[in-house]
Enzyme design. Structure first.
Site, PDB file in Angstrom:
ATOM      1  N   LYS A  75       0.846  -1.193   0.000  1.00  0.00           N
ATOM      2  CA  LYS A  75       0.000   0.000   0.000  1.00  0.00           C
ATOM      3  C   LYS A  75       0.882   1.245   0.000  1.00  0.00           C
ATOM      4  O   LYS A  75       1.865   1.310   0.738  1.00  0.00           O
ATOM      5  CB  LYS A  75      -0.900  -0.024   1.237  1.00  0.00           C
ATOM      6  CG  LYS A  75      -1.939   1.084   1.316  1.00  0.00           C
ATOM      7  CD  LYS A  75      -2.842   0.894   2.533  1.00  0.00           C
ATOM      8  CE  LYS A  75      -3.925   1.944   2.634  1.00  0.00           C
ATOM      9  NZ  LYS A  75      -4.801   1.744   3.816  1.00  0.00           N
ATOM     10  N   SER A 150      -9.760   1.652   2.781  1.00  0.00           N
ATOM     11  CA  SER A 150      -8.903   2.409   1.905  1.00  0.00           C
ATOM     12  C   SER A 150      -7.840   1.576   1.193  1.00  0.00           C
ATOM     13  O   SER A 150      -7.272   2.031   0.203  1.00  0.00           O
ATOM     14  CB  SER A 150      -8.208   3.532   2.688  1.00  0.00           C
ATOM     15  OG  SER A 150      -7.347   2.975   3.681  1.00  0.00           O
ATOM     16  N   SER A 174      -9.861  -0.612   7.075  1.00  0.00           N
ATOM     17  CA  SER A 174      -9.316  -0.517   5.716  1.00  0.00           C
ATOM     18  C   SER A 174      -8.612  -1.751   5.174  1.00  0.00           C
ATOM     19  O   SER A 174      -8.254  -1.773   3.996  1.00  0.00           O
ATOM     20  CB  SER A 174      -8.371   0.674   5.610  1.00  0.00           C
ATOM     21  OG  SER A 174      -9.122   1.828   5.432  1.00  0.00           O
TER      22      SER A 174
HETATM   23  N1  GLN Z   1     -13.240   3.987   6.230  1.00  0.00           N
HETATM   24  C1  GLN Z   1     -12.587   4.456   7.424  1.00  0.00           C
HETATM   25  C2  GLN Z   1     -12.217   5.897   7.279  1.00  0.00           C
HETATM   26  O1  GLN Z   1     -12.479   6.448   6.255  1.00  0.00           O
HETATM   27  C3  GLN Z   1     -11.407   3.601   7.747  1.00  0.00           C
HETATM   28  C4  GLN Z   1     -10.175   3.963   7.018  1.00  0.00           C
HETATM   29  C5  GLN Z   1      -9.008   3.153   7.414  1.00  0.00           C
HETATM   30  O2  GLN Z   1      -9.123   2.117   8.081  1.00  0.00           O
HETATM   31  N2  GLN Z   1      -7.835   3.611   7.023  1.00  0.00           N
HETATM   32  O3  GLN Z   1     -11.687   6.503   8.170  1.00  0.00           O
END
Ligand code: GLN
Length: 486
Positions: A75, A150, A174
Site C-alpha cells: 500500500k 482504503s 481498511s
Molecule cells: N473507512 C474508514 C475511514 O475512512 C477507515 C479507514 C481506514 O481504516 N484507514 O476513516
C-alpha cells in the site's frame, strides 16, 4: 498464481525461477492495469533485480526463506526508500522517501519481491479507494463497482492475481472491508504487533499494518514476516510471536473447546439480507465444525462510528499539520508570502475528504469544544473496550459480518460521506479496542459479489483467529472461486 507454499516448493526444487514467477506477476499487471488500476507505481526493474538475487541464492545452494521470490504489493502509504510514496495525495506527488519503513525492510530482508505500490484513498481516509488523487481502482468481480477501501488497491491486486499477497493498513476497517468486497482474506493485527515506523500516519492510536492473501495460510505466513518488536516505534509490543502458519489445522476440534460469540447488535436493521443469511450460514458451519455458538451483546458497539469520526479526524488534523510546503512534498507555486504559501499548498494539495477530516478534527480539539467532543469520544472508546472485555469473559472469538453490504457501484456514495462512514460500523470498534480482526470469504450475493465473515479475537490471539478462519476455509470452497476479468 499458486500459494506461497506451492511457489516456495517450485523454487527450491528448481522447477521455476523467481524471475519467472515475478515476470508472470508483472505480465498480469500489465494486462490488467488498464481495467483495474490497483497500482500507483509498478516497480518492474527493482522487482526483477530482487528476483534475480533470490535465484542467485538458490543457485549457490543457500537456503531461502518462505517468502523469498514471492511477488507482493505494498500500500502506497508505507515509505519505500528511493521509490515514490504518495499516499494517493497530490501533496506527496513528488515525495521519494530517504528511508525504508520497518515493514517493507522486513519484507526486503525476507526476499519477498515488491512488484509495486498499491492505490488507496488519500491518506487512507475512505472506504472505496475513490478518494485517491490519481485514479480509482475497480473491483475485480465487477469492474463497475468499488474494491472497498482504503486499501482497495492491495485487495484488488490480490483478488485479481496481480501479486500473491499484499500489505495494507487498517485504521477503522481498511484491510477487512476491502478484503470482504474483493473476496480475499485480510487481517488487522492487535495494535502494536506490527511496527508503524515508516507508515504515513493517519490516526496514530488506531493505525495498524496487516496482510492480505487469497488464503488464510498465505495471510498467516505474511503476518509472521512483518510482526515483532521495533525500537523505532514506541507503541510496538515486546512479545513473543507464535508461528501462525505452523499452528493451522483443518480440524477445529483438535484444539479443544472453542466458544464463538455472535454479536447480536450487528444483525438486524441496516444489514443486507443476503449478507445476514450468508454470515448466519457461515456461523452454522463453524458450529458443525465443533465450535460452541453463543449469542453475545455488545451494547456500545453502535457508538463506534460516532466516536471514531471524532477521534480519527482529531489525530489526523495533528498528523497532517506537517504538510506545509516547506519540508517535503508539494508546494503551491506563485505565492508571495509564507502564510499564503501554507494555505495555498494545503488548499490545493489535499483532496476534499482529507480537508473535511482536518476541519472536523481541528474543531473537535479546539479549546471550547475539546470536552464536549474529543474527551467524550475517548470515554465512549473506553466503554466499547469494556464491552469487548465482558464478551471475552464468555467466549474465545467473536463473529459478525465484516461489512453490512457487498461492493457498491463507483460513484454511488461520493456525495454522501455519512453513508460511506456507516459501512465501517462493524470494523471500527475493533480498532478502538486495539483488538485483532480478520475477514474471511464466506459466500457471494446474487450478483456474484463476495461477502466476508469477520472474526474478532482477544488481544494478541491472532493465532486463534487464523485457526478458526483456516478450519472454516478448508471446509468451504469460496476461496477457490476467482474473478473473471473481461
Ligand atoms: N473507512 C474508514 C475511514 O475512512 C477507515 C479507514 C481506514 O481504516 N484507514 O476513516
Amino acid at each position: 498464481m499458486a500459494s506461497i507454499r506451492e511457489l516456495h516448493e517450485q523454487l527450491i526444487k528448481k522447477e521455476r525461477s523467481a524471475v519467472e514467477i515475478t515476470q508472470e506477476a508483472l505480465d498480469r499487471i500489465q494486462a490488467l492495469e488498464p481495467k483495474l488500476h490497483s497500482f500507483l507505481y509498478v516497480t518492474t526493474q527493482q522487482a526483477l533485480e530482487q528476483a534475480r538475487a533470490v535465484d542467485a541464492k538458490i543457485a549457490a545452494g543457500e537456503e531461502i526463506g518462505i517468502l523469498a521470490g514471492i511477488p507482493i504489493g505494498i500500500k502506497d502509504n508505507m515509505c519505500t526508500k528511493g521509490i515514490p510514496t504518495t499516499c494517493a495525495s497530490e501533496i506527496l506527488k513528488n515525495f521519494v522517501p530517504p528511508y525504508e519503513s520497518t515493514v517493507t525492510q522486513k519484507l526486503v530482508d525476507s526476499g519477498a519481491v515488491m512488484v509495486g505500490k498499491t492505490n488507496l484513498d488519500e491518506f487512507a481516509m475512505g472506504g472505496s479507494t475513490e478518494n485517491s488523487a490519481y485514479h480509482t481502482t475497480a473491483n475485480p468481480w465487477d469492474l463497475s463497482r468499488v474494491p472497498g477501501g482504503s486499501s482497495g488497491g492491495s485487495a484488488a491486486a490480490v483478488a485479481a492475481d496481480e501479486c500473491v499477497v499484499a500489505i495494507g493498513s487498517d485504521t477503522g476497517g481498511s484491510i477487512r472491508q476491502p478484503a470482504s468486497f474483493c473476496g480475499v482474506v485480510g487481517m488487522k493485527p492487535t495494535y502494536g504487533l506490527v511496527s508503524r515506523y515508516g507508515l504515513v500516519a493517519f490516526a496514530s492510536s488506531l493505525d495498524q499494518i496487516g496482510p492480505f492473501g487469497r488464503s488464510v495460510e498465505d495471510s498467516a505466513i505474511l503476518l509472521n514476516a512483518i510482526a515483532g518488536h521495533d525500537p523505532k516505534d514506541s507503541t510496538s509490543l515486546k512479545v513473543p510471536i507464535p508461528n501462525y502458519a505452523a499452528s493451522l489445522k483443518p480440524d477445529l476440534r483438535a484444539r479443544g473447546r472453542l466458544r464463538i460469540g455472535v454479536i447480536k447488535e450487528t444483525f438486524g436493521e441496516g444489514l443486507d439480507s443476503v449478507v445476514e443469511q450468508t454470515v448466519t450460514t457461515a456461523i452454522d458451519q463453524l458450529q458443525s465444525l465443533g465450535a460452541e455458538i453463543h449469542i453475545i451483546s455488545c451494547p456500545r458497539f453502535r457508538y463506534g462510528v460516532p466516536s471514531y469520526y471524532i477521534i480519527a479526524p482529531s489525530e489526523a488534523s495533528a498528523n497532517l499539520a506537517r504538510y506545509d510546503g516547506v519540508k517535503y512534498g508539494y508546494r503551491a507555486p506563485g505565492t508571495d508570502n509564507l502564510l499564503s504559501m501554507y494555505t495555498r499548498t494545503r488548499a490545493t494539495g489535499f483532496g476534499t475528504e482529507v480537508k473535511r477530516r482536518i476541519m472536523i478534527g481541528t474543531y473537535a480539539l479546539s479549546a471550547g469544544y475539546y470536552d464536549a467532543y474529543y474527551l467524550k469520544a475517548q470515554k465512549v472508546r473506553t466503554l466499547i473496550k469494556q464491552d469487548f472485555e465482558k464478551a471475552f469473559e464468555q467466549v474465545d472469538v467473536l463473529a459478525c459480518p465484516t461489512v453490512p453490504t457487498t461492493a457498491f457501484k463507483a460513484g454511488e456514495k461520493n456525495t454522501d460521506p455519512l453513508s460511506m462512514y456507516l459501512l465501517d460500523l462493524m470494523t471500527i470498534p475493533v480498532n478502538l479496542a486495539g483488538l485483532p480482526g480478520l475477514s474471511v470469504p464466506c459466500g457471494f450475493d446474487d450478483n456474484g459479489l463476495p461477502i466476508g465473515l469477520q472474526l474478532i479475537g482477544k488481544v494478541l490471539r491472532e493465532d486463534q483467529l487464523f485457526q478458526v478462519a483456516y478450519a472454516y476455509e478448508q471446509s468451504t470452497t469460496w476461496h477457490l472461486r476467482q474473478p473473471q476479468i473481461s
